[in-house]
Design a protein around this motif. Sequence first.
Motif, PDB file in Angstrom:
ATOM      1  N   ALA A  72       0.843  -1.191   0.013  1.00  0.00           N
ATOM      2  CA  ALA A  72       0.089   0.064  -0.124  1.00  0.00           C
ATOM      3  C   ALA A  72       0.812   1.219  -0.009  1.00  0.00           C
ATOM      4  O   ALA A  72       0.524   2.348  -0.599  1.00  0.00           O
ATOM      5  N   ALA A  73       2.055   1.048   0.584  1.00  0.00           N
ATOM      6  CA  ALA A  73       2.889   2.231   0.574  1.00  0.00           C
ATOM      7  C   ALA A  73       3.877   2.292  -0.855  1.00  0.00           C
ATOM      8  O   ALA A  73       4.752   3.255  -0.755  1.00  0.00           O
ATOM      9  N   GLY A  74       3.644   1.299  -1.739  1.00  0.00           N
ATOM     10  CA  GLY A  74       4.242   1.669  -3.114  1.00  0.00           C
ATOM     11  C   GLY A  74       5.588   0.738  -2.856  1.00  0.00           C
ATOM     12  O   GLY A  74       6.352   1.150  -3.856  1.00  0.00           O
ATOM     13  N   GLN A  75       5.953  -0.069  -1.961  1.00  0.00           N
ATOM     14  CA  GLN A  75       7.031  -0.432  -2.117  1.00  0.00           C
ATOM     15  C   GLN A  75       7.142  -1.938  -2.414  1.00  0.00           C
ATOM     16  O   GLN A  75       6.107  -2.695  -2.083  1.00  0.00           O
ATOM     17  N   PRO A  76       8.112  -2.830  -2.962  1.00  0.00           N
ATOM     18  CA  PRO A  76       8.019  -4.045  -3.612  1.00  0.00           C
ATOM     19  C   PRO A  76       8.112  -4.922  -2.413  1.00  0.00           C
ATOM     20  O   PRO A  76       8.819  -4.688  -1.174  1.00  0.00           O
ATOM     21  N   PHE A  77       7.577  -5.990  -2.242  1.00  0.00           N
ATOM     22  CA  PHE A  77       7.620  -7.159  -1.348  1.00  0.00           C
ATOM     23  C   PHE A  77       7.781  -8.422  -1.826  1.00  0.00           C
ATOM     24  O   PHE A  77       7.218  -8.635  -2.844  1.00  0.00           O
ATOM     25  N   GLU A  78       8.711  -9.126  -1.305  1.00  0.00           N
ATOM     26  CA  GLU A  78       9.038 -10.527  -1.857  1.00  0.00           C
ATOM     27  C   GLU A  78       8.975 -11.548  -0.859  1.00  0.00           C
ATOM     28  O   GLU A  78       9.459 -11.202   0.315  1.00  0.00           O
ATOM     29  N   ILE A  79       8.791 -12.677  -1.214  1.00  0.00           N
ATOM     30  CA  ILE A  79       8.718 -13.886  -0.307  1.00  0.00           C
ATOM     31  C   ILE A  79       9.715 -14.726  -0.814  1.00  0.00           C
ATOM     32  O   ILE A  79       9.529 -15.030  -2.043  1.00  0.00           O
ATOM     33  N   ALA A  80      10.434 -15.105   0.002  1.00  0.00           N
ATOM     34  CA  ALA A  80      11.565 -16.255  -0.526  1.00  0.00           C
ATOM     35  C   ALA A  80      11.483 -17.431   0.490  1.00  0.00           C
ATOM     36  O   ALA A  80      11.085 -17.183   1.652  1.00  0.00           O
ATOM     37  N   GLY A  81      12.019 -18.605   0.097  1.00  0.00           N
ATOM     38  CA  GLY A  81      12.021 -19.728   0.847  1.00  0.00           C
ATOM     39  C   GLY A  81      10.590 -20.362   1.147  1.00  0.00           C
ATOM     40  O   GLY A  81      10.588 -21.073   2.094  1.00  0.00           O
ATOM     41  N   ALA A  82       9.657 -20.038   0.619  1.00  0.00           N
ATOM     42  CA  ALA A  82       8.465 -20.566   0.948  1.00  0.00           C
ATOM     43  C   ALA A  82       8.120 -21.805  -0.092  1.00  0.00           C
ATOM     44  O   ALA A  82       8.302 -21.834  -1.299  1.00  0.00           O
ATOM     45  N   SER A  83       7.509 -22.944   0.781  1.00  0.00           N
ATOM     46  CA  SER A  83       7.332 -24.173   0.076  1.00  0.00           C
ATOM     47  C   SER A  83       5.923 -23.955  -0.818  1.00  0.00           C
ATOM     48  O   SER A  83       5.195 -23.005  -0.545  1.00  0.00           O
ATOM     49  N   ALA A  84       5.716 -25.073  -1.458  1.00  0.00           N
ATOM     50  CA  ALA A  84       4.461 -24.882  -2.455  1.00  0.00           C
ATOM     51  C   ALA A  84       3.305 -24.878  -1.537  1.00  0.00           C
ATOM     52  O   ALA A  84       2.363 -23.961  -1.657  1.00  0.00           O
ATOM     53  N   LYS A  85       3.188 -25.616  -0.258  1.00  0.00           N
ATOM     54  CA  LYS A  85       2.177 -25.569   0.762  1.00  0.00           C
ATOM     55  C   LYS A  85       2.119 -24.348   1.199  1.00  0.00           C
ATOM     56  O   LYS A  85       0.767 -23.705   1.399  1.00  0.00           O
TER      57      LYS A  85
END
Lengths: 374, 263
Positions: A72-85
Amino acid sequence: MAAPPGIEITVGAGDSRVALSGDVTIYTATGLEAPLDGIAADRAVRLDLSGVGRLDTAGAWMIAALQRRIEAAGQPFEIAGASAKVESLLATVSGALPKAEDDTPPPPTLADRLERVGRSVVSGLSFLLELTAYLGVFLARMGRALRHPGEFRFTALVHHCDEVGVKAVPIVALMAFLIGVVLAFQGATQLQQFGAEVFVVDLIAISILRELGILLTSIIVAGRTASAFTAAIGSMKMREEIDAMRTLGLDPAMVLFVPRILALLLMLPVLGLIANVAGLLGGALMAWIDLGISPAMFRTRLIEGTDVSNVLVGLIKAPFFALIIGVVGCHAGMQVKSNAESLGQMTSSAVVVSIFAVIMADAIFSVFFAQVGW
Amino acid sequence: MKDTTPQTETVIEVRGLRNQFGANVVHDNLDLDVYRGEILGVVGGSGTGKSVLLRTIAGLQRPAAGTVRVLGIDVLNADEDTRAALESRWGVMFQDGALFSSLTVRENVEVPMLGIDGLDPDLRRQLADLKVSMVGLPYSAGEKYPSQLSGGMRKRAGLARALALDPEIVFLDEPTAGLDPIGASEFDALIRGLSHSLGLTVFLVTHDLDTLHAVCDRIAVLAERKVLVTGTMEDMLKVDHPWVHEYFHGPRARAAQAQGAGD
């Protein structure tokens, strides 16, 4: 079993790196809320989930909420290391994030308060109107029962007479007996000061026969019977039995109200009479013990000093009280909604309203009898 | 997230179960296994004790004989603390939702969460809202009382409450009974979707052949006081027991199959 959660936040020049570890579940969520809230939304966020053990919807919700805040603040958000589940859980949760609507009610204005007063006045009046309507329905069905005796439920009437009347005799008699005892005792202490002990007989007789006998009986019956009527009819209403009756061509008023209210009409005067007798017995006993007024003397004094009209003045009120209790009880039962809460609410309101109405009616009768000079 | 659990881990294990009411024996020497992550549908004629089986596994009904192990814990002989811990790992949705009528939907969903020490009330409220929204209810439904909801919404709210603590196993008693076909298939999709994304094991009692087709990985047929046969839908079609044959080859079954094939 559960690994404690850990959070590590490294704030870099261009982004914040957040590493979660351990179990992120509803049991551990509270501890993570503050650090996650503390992540500044002024730069990109990289979230590393590779160290996470168990993640449930509560954990996923916190991650989704963080993502929403950062994006919402216009910044990128990234998720790493998440399994398919984990990814599918995150997708489900962020898809279900409730769109919080701003529904704080505006502060009440003077007009709102006035409206509320107006509404409660109107609802009070319509309550009285409804009670009158129920009384009317009862009378109409009684008339119908006279013309079509076949529709009248005689067995139900006998059953309710037993419930309302016969089973109430012990408590009503005991209560009246004790009231007689108390009156005699209190009256004796006062009247002894003037040497007018013998007038205690008049005191007991007039107060019990005219007022207390029937009034206290009605209050006990209101507590016992109005609540029973409401609970019985109300639970039938809750389980749609009343609707079933209507579809079967049975009139709830004829089947449920008439036997109950009629039983009260028949039994309340009898109970009142029993209360009168028990009250006089209690008074006589106490007068004998405390003042030495023998039963024979009590009897003579009672016959000389008290007119039979006192009994009539008392008992003539009984049918009116019976109608009040019965109509209030049945009406409250029909107001029960389809939840357990309203059954309890209506039952207690039936008792309060019927006791209040009985006392109110008694006051009106007192004024009336005083005016006509009985 | 550890993904090392073998596909065949048994989460519910029923052995030699016997249930009787007076002289009426409902189950006799009943065995059943439920594996992690699967959706098991339990079917059977009226009075074959489907709901009794569910109640027995969930510990609401004490059997006359037999053992029930859920997540490795002996349900019948566990001490109170173990049982309480176990109960937070499963959720039960009753037939009509069995919501507490004096609480709003949101408060109903919050009830299981009240047992968690130190959970912030505000967070609890938001999680309850999330659960309400996950089962497909509108946001405003959280404020309502169960009596203000339709039957289908009550079932959804009951499911939201059953899911409140992210249980590993969910017991559903006739989830689609009394729903219109559209509502029922929406509910089927909901169960399927949630079981996938949350990794749920679902124990589902039903009469609804469409649900069996659309949702269940495996089917267990209750007849003759025990689990007569378990297997996939294809296995069921090959069973030549008269009741099972009638059930899966009757006119309604054919319609459901045709529809299932069309999907």
